[in-house]
Design a protein around this motif. Structure first.
Motif, PDB file in Angstrom:
ATOM      1  N   LYS A  77       0.816  -1.217   0.000  1.00  0.00           N
ATOM      2  CA  LYS A  77       0.000   0.000   0.000  1.00  0.00           C
ATOM      3  C   LYS A  77       0.853   1.272   0.000  1.00  0.00           C
ATOM      4  O   LYS A  77       0.484   2.268  -0.637  1.00  0.00           O
ATOM      5  N   ASP A  94       9.188  -8.268  -0.429  1.00  0.00           N
ATOM      6  CA  ASP A  94       8.846  -8.716   0.926  1.00  0.00           C
ATOM      7  C   ASP A  94       9.135 -10.210   1.000  1.00  0.00           C
ATOM      8  O   ASP A  94       9.026 -10.927  -0.003  1.00  0.00           O
ATOM      9  N   THR A 139       9.235   1.660   5.360  1.00  0.00           N
ATOM     10  CA  THR A 139       8.222   2.280   6.217  1.00  0.00           C
ATOM     11  C   THR A 139       8.042   1.447   7.486  1.00  0.00           C
ATOM     12  O   THR A 139       8.481   0.314   7.578  1.00  0.00           O
TER      13      THR A 139
HETATM   14  C1  LIG Z   1       5.366  -4.227   9.915  1.00  0.00           C
HETATM   15  S1  LIG Z   1       5.437  -4.789   8.272  1.00  0.00           S
HETATM   16  C2  LIG Z   1       5.803  -3.322   7.390  1.00  0.00           C
HETATM   17  C3  LIG Z   1       4.527  -2.657   7.166  1.00  0.00           C
HETATM   18  C4  LIG Z   1       4.628  -1.461   6.279  1.00  0.00           C
HETATM   19  N1  LIG Z   1       5.093  -0.335   7.042  1.00  0.00           N
HETATM   20  C5  LIG Z   1       3.249  -1.182   5.751  1.00  0.00           C
HETATM   21  O1  LIG Z   1       2.494  -0.481   6.437  1.00  0.00           O
HETATM   22  O2  LIG Z   1       2.922  -1.695   4.697  1.00  0.00           O
HETATM   23  C6  LIG Z   1       6.980  -5.641   8.189  1.00  0.00           C
HETATM   24  C7  LIG Z   1       7.144  -6.436   6.892  1.00  0.00           C
HETATM   25  O3  LIG Z   1       8.493  -6.900   6.855  1.00  0.00           O
HETATM   26  C8  LIG Z   1       8.505  -8.158   6.227  1.00  0.00           C
HETATM   27  N2  LIG Z   1       9.738  -8.845   6.619  1.00  0.00           N
HETATM   28  C9  LIG Z   1      10.143  -9.160   7.867  1.00  0.00           C
HETATM   29  N3  LIG Z   1      11.335  -9.770   7.818  1.00  0.00           N
HETATM   30  C10 LIG Z   1      11.696  -9.841   6.515  1.00  0.00           C
HETATM   31  C11 LIG Z   1      12.814 -10.361   5.828  1.00  0.00           C
HETATM   32  N4  LIG Z   1      13.836 -10.950   6.457  1.00  0.00           N
HETATM   33  N5  LIG Z   1      12.848 -10.251   4.476  1.00  0.00           N
HETATM   34  C12 LIG Z   1      11.831  -9.663   3.803  1.00  0.00           C
HETATM   35  N6  LIG Z   1      10.736  -9.164   4.405  1.00  0.00           N
HETATM   36  C13 LIG Z   1      10.672  -9.251   5.745  1.00  0.00           C
HETATM   37  C14 LIG Z   1       7.237  -8.844   6.731  1.00  0.00           C
HETATM   38  O4  LIG Z   1       6.826  -9.895   5.897  1.00  0.00           O
HETATM   39  C15 LIG Z   1       6.261  -7.672   6.769  1.00  0.00           C
HETATM   40  O5  LIG Z   1       5.504  -7.592   5.596  1.00  0.00           O
END
Ligand SMILES: C[S@@+](CC[C@H](N)C(=O)[O-])C[C@H]1O[C@@H](n2cnc3c(N)ncnc32)[C@H](O)[C@@H]1O
Length: 271
Positions: A77, A94, A139
């Motif tokens: 988003k 991601d 983000t």
């Molecule tokens: C809190 S969310 C980020 C949300 C973002 N700020 C938003 O509102 O769309 C954290 C994201 O990091 C991804 N993530 C966590 N560790 C990761 C990794 N090692 N490699 C790739 N993605 C990762 C998760 O799948 C998740 O979608």
């Protein structure tokens, strides 16, 4: 010896992140349920889901036609919002295939072109993406999933062209000292860098509890963030600390007299 240490860090990073990504995959369907109208909102002209402070930082850039990569883009988003501001080629990455499925579905809801979403663990991004981007974007809610902060920031730097910029909106490391409650209270050391394991589900929309796959969290201090950026050839250009609740965590702290910083925005230029 130095090589062994590097190998050990690589192995533990792989172990922690692969486990954590299972928990994110599990959360995807729940996040989808919590945002039933997201596809409709994305379809609206000028859709913009960026938080106000980060939106200002993005608007201060020369974005028209610029290539942008968002690492840990979740359902996309925020990247769709940046695309709507006139960016050129946009790539969202991601590690959760389930969130990338949602991003690939959302992109079809609006009038978007020249965009792609790919599933990669950030520590295993294919090198053909290196050096392609004018902007790399993070983000809120990403750094704390990273066992190896320097490796992560280094990857963001590698994705950039020389002169490209890393734009970040994040939870302030001071906020990671707090546990949610009534009121939220200090419960952790600022300097505790041990892996924190939890099986509390990752529903940060309602905060509803469910037992999930274990996930691993890591505290990184401001000094860790700045040092990782310096080691990655990134020059700090802007830095702002934010008093409002951006990450939907310990929001009551925004309203107390002795309020801590809750979030930050920063931008760096690749030298
Ligand atoms: C809190 S969310 C980020 C949300 C973002 N700020 C938003 O509102 O769309 C954290 C994201 O990091 C991804 N993530 C966590 N560790 C990761 C990794 N090692 N490699 C790739 N993605 C990762 C998760 O799948 C998740 O979608």
């Amino acid at each position: 010896m130095a090589t062994e240490t590097k190998e050990a860090l690589k192995d533990s990073t792989k172990k922690y992140t692969e486990q954590t990504l299972k928990s994110w995959n599990e959360a995807a369907a729940i996040h989808h349920q919590r945002n039933p109208d997201l596809a409709e909102r994305v379809a609206e002209p000028g859709f913009n889901a960026l938080e106000a402070d980060f939106n200002r930082l993005v608007d201060a850039q020369e974005l028209t036609g610029a290539s942008v990569v968002q690492v840990c883009c979740n359902n996309g988003k925020d990247l769709l919002s940046i695309k709507n501001k006139g960016a050129g080629y946009c790539l969202g990455i991601d590690g959760s295939s389930k969130f990338i499925e949602q991003a690939n579905s959302l992109v079809k809801s609006g009038d978007f072109s020249d965009m792609a979403f790919e599933t990669h663990n950030v520590y295993e991004i294919p090198p053909h993406h290196y050096g392609r981007f004018d902007f790399a974007v993070i983000t809120i809610g990403v750094l704390n999933w990273m066992p190896d902060l320097q490796g992560f920031i280094q990857t963001c730097s590698k994705l950039l062209k020389p002169g490209g910029r890393l734009l970040m909106e994040e939870i302030h490391p001071v906020l990671n000292m707090y546990a949610e409650g009534t009121p939220s209270h200090i419960a952790y050391s600022y300097f505790d860098r041990e892996a924190q394991v939890s099986d509390d589900g990752l529903d940060y929309f309602t905060g509803e509890k469910y037992a999930s796959e274990p996930h691993y969290n890591f505290q990184h201090t401001l000094g860790d963030i700045f040092s990782a950026a310096i080691a990655s050839n990134l020059v700090l250009e802007t830095f702002e600390e934010i008093a409002e609740d951006v990450g939907n965590c310990c929001g009551d702290l925004a309203n107390i007299p002795h309020n801590p910083p809750l979030a930050l925005t920063a931008s760096w230029r690749k030298a």
